[in-house]
Design a protein around this motif. Structure first.
Motif, short mmCIF file in Angstrom:
data_model
loop_
_atom_site.label_atom_id
_atom_site.label_comp_id
_atom_site.label_asym_id
_atom_site.label_seq_id
_atom_site.Cartn_x
_atom_site.Cartn_y
_atom_site.Cartn_z
N GLY A 138 -14.58 93.78 22.48
CA GLY A 138 -14.74 92.69 23.43
C GLY A 138 -16.10 92.51 24.07
N LYS A 139 -16.93 93.54 24.10
CA LYS A 139 -18.23 93.41 24.74
C LYS A 139 -19.32 93.55 23.68
N ASN A 140 -20.43 92.87 23.88
CA ASN A 140 -21.52 92.89 22.91
C ASN A 140 -21.04 92.48 21.53
N VAL A 141 -20.37 91.33 21.48
CA VAL A 141 -19.83 90.80 20.23
C VAL A 141 -20.51 89.47 19.93
N LYS A 142 -20.91 89.30 18.68
CA LYS A 142 -21.37 87.99 18.20
C LYS A 142 -20.70 87.76 16.86
N ILE A 143 -20.15 86.58 16.71
CA ILE A 143 -19.51 86.18 15.47
C ILE A 143 -19.98 84.77 15.15
N TRP A 144 -20.24 84.49 13.88
CA TRP A 144 -20.84 83.21 13.52
C TRP A 144 -20.32 82.75 12.17
N ARG A 145 -20.56 81.48 11.90
CA ARG A 145 -20.28 80.91 10.59
C ARG A 145 -21.17 79.69 10.40
N THR A 146 -21.36 79.32 9.14
CA THR A 146 -22.02 78.06 8.85
C THR A 146 -20.94 76.99 8.86
N LYS A 147 -21.33 75.78 9.10
CA LYS A 147 -20.36 74.69 9.15
C LYS A 147 -19.80 74.37 7.77
N GLU A 148 -20.55 74.72 6.73
CA GLU A 148 -20.05 74.53 5.36
C GLU A 148 -20.65 75.59 4.46
N ALA A 149 -20.00 75.81 3.32
CA ALA A 149 -20.48 76.80 2.37
C ALA A 149 -21.73 76.29 1.66
N PHE A 150 -22.67 77.19 1.37
CA PHE A 150 -23.85 76.83 0.60
C PHE A 150 -24.52 78.09 0.08
N GLU A 151 -25.34 77.92 -0.93
CA GLU A 151 -26.19 79.00 -1.43
C GLU A 151 -27.62 78.60 -1.16
N SER A 152 -28.41 79.57 -0.77
CA SER A 152 -29.82 79.31 -0.54
C SER A 152 -30.62 80.39 -1.26
N GLU A 153 -31.92 80.30 -1.14
CA GLU A 153 -32.77 81.33 -1.74
C GLU A 153 -32.60 82.67 -1.03
N TYR A 154 -32.00 82.65 0.15
CA TYR A 154 -31.84 83.87 0.94
C TYR A 154 -30.55 84.59 0.57
N LYS A 155 -29.43 84.04 0.97
CA LYS A 155 -28.12 84.64 0.75
C LYS A 155 -27.10 83.53 0.60
N GLN A 156 -25.93 83.92 0.17
CA GLN A 156 -24.84 82.96 0.07
C GLN A 156 -23.98 83.08 1.32
N THR A 157 -23.50 81.97 1.80
CA THR A 157 -22.56 81.97 2.91
C THR A 157 -21.47 80.97 2.59
N ASP A 158 -20.27 81.27 3.02
CA ASP A 158 -19.14 80.45 2.58
C ASP A 158 -18.37 79.80 3.73
N GLY A 159 -18.94 79.79 4.92
CA GLY A 159 -18.30 79.11 6.04
C GLY A 159 -17.26 79.94 6.78
N ARG A 160 -17.08 81.21 6.37
CA ARG A 160 -16.13 82.08 7.09
C ARG A 160 -16.85 82.76 8.25
N TRP A 161 -16.08 83.18 9.24
CA TRP A 161 -16.63 83.88 10.40
C TRP A 161 -17.10 85.26 9.99
N ARG A 162 -18.28 85.65 10.52
CA ARG A 162 -18.90 86.94 10.23
C ARG A 162 -19.37 87.60 11.53
N TYR A 163 -19.26 88.91 11.59
CA TYR A 163 -19.70 89.67 12.75
C TYR A 163 -21.15 90.13 12.60
N MET A 164 -21.83 90.25 13.74
CA MET A 164 -23.20 90.76 13.79
C MET A 164 -23.19 92.05 14.62
N LEU A 165 -23.90 93.05 14.17
CA LEU A 165 -23.89 94.34 14.84
C LEU A 165 -25.08 94.47 15.80
N PHE A 166 -24.78 94.68 17.06
CA PHE A 166 -25.84 94.95 18.02
C PHE A 166 -25.31 95.75 19.18
N ASP A 167 -26.21 96.50 19.80
CA ASP A 167 -25.94 97.34 20.97
C ASP A 167 -24.78 98.28 20.71
#
Length: 167
Positions: A138-167
């Motif tokens: 519950g504390k120090n949580v960040k979760i994100w998603r792209t609004k739509e799936a896409f592939e880029s030169e960086y990474k693929q993302t599919d619009g699902r929620w993903r967690y970010m690790l910090f603190d």
């Protein structure tokens, strides 16, 4: 090129092992698909006065996601229910679904799998347990998603929620 960054003194570990968070995140850098804050130790001087050892860290924001994923349209929640970017109604509906439903049925499991990156969530949870992060859940949580799936030169993302690790 950076639009923003964090200058951190080590957080609650500043008196003992100020680089603990950075070290622990670096352990999973190449073995998981969890977003981490890269770091660079620096000696900080303000107006010529030495303030000690600090760490330049990535700031988890829209710029980070653009730089690492090429993501332009994102939704992001922090501290469980706070909207940082976009709209988190989909995330709140998912949380409500998980509170009310069981994952014992294939349909429910597949629904959750379509909304949440389960491999990312498992890696994130394992790291938090291994690190003995007492701020969880519950504390120090960040979760994100792209609004739509896409592939880029960086990474693929599919619009699902993903967690970010910090603190």
């Amino acid at each position: 090129t950076f639009n923003s960054f964090i200058l951190r003194n080590g957080g609650s570990d500043w008196q003992h092992v100020p680089f603990r968070d950075a070290l622990l995140q670096s352990l999973i850098k190449d073995s998981t698909d969890v977003d981490i804050q890269y770091f660079q130790p620096v000696r900080l001087f303000i107006n010529g006065e030495y303030w000690g050892l600090y760490f330049i860290r990535d700031r988890f924001d829209a710029d980070y996601l653009y730089n690492h994923y090429g993501a332009k349209e994102i939704d992001m929640a922090s501290e469980v229910y706070n909207t940082e970017y976009g709209n988190i109604d989909d995330y709140l509906r998912l949380r409500d679904f998980l509170r009310k439903e069981t994952l014992n049925t294939k349909a429910n499991y597949e629904f959750v799998k379509s909304k949440l990156d389960l491999e990312n969530f498992a890696d994130y949870s394992i790291a938090q347990i291994y690190y003995m992060n007492v701020d969880q859940p519950g504390k120090n949580v960040k979760i994100w998603r792209t609004k739509e799936a896409f592939e880029s030169e960086y990474k693929q993302t599919d619009g699902r929620w993903r967690y970010m690790l910090f603190d």
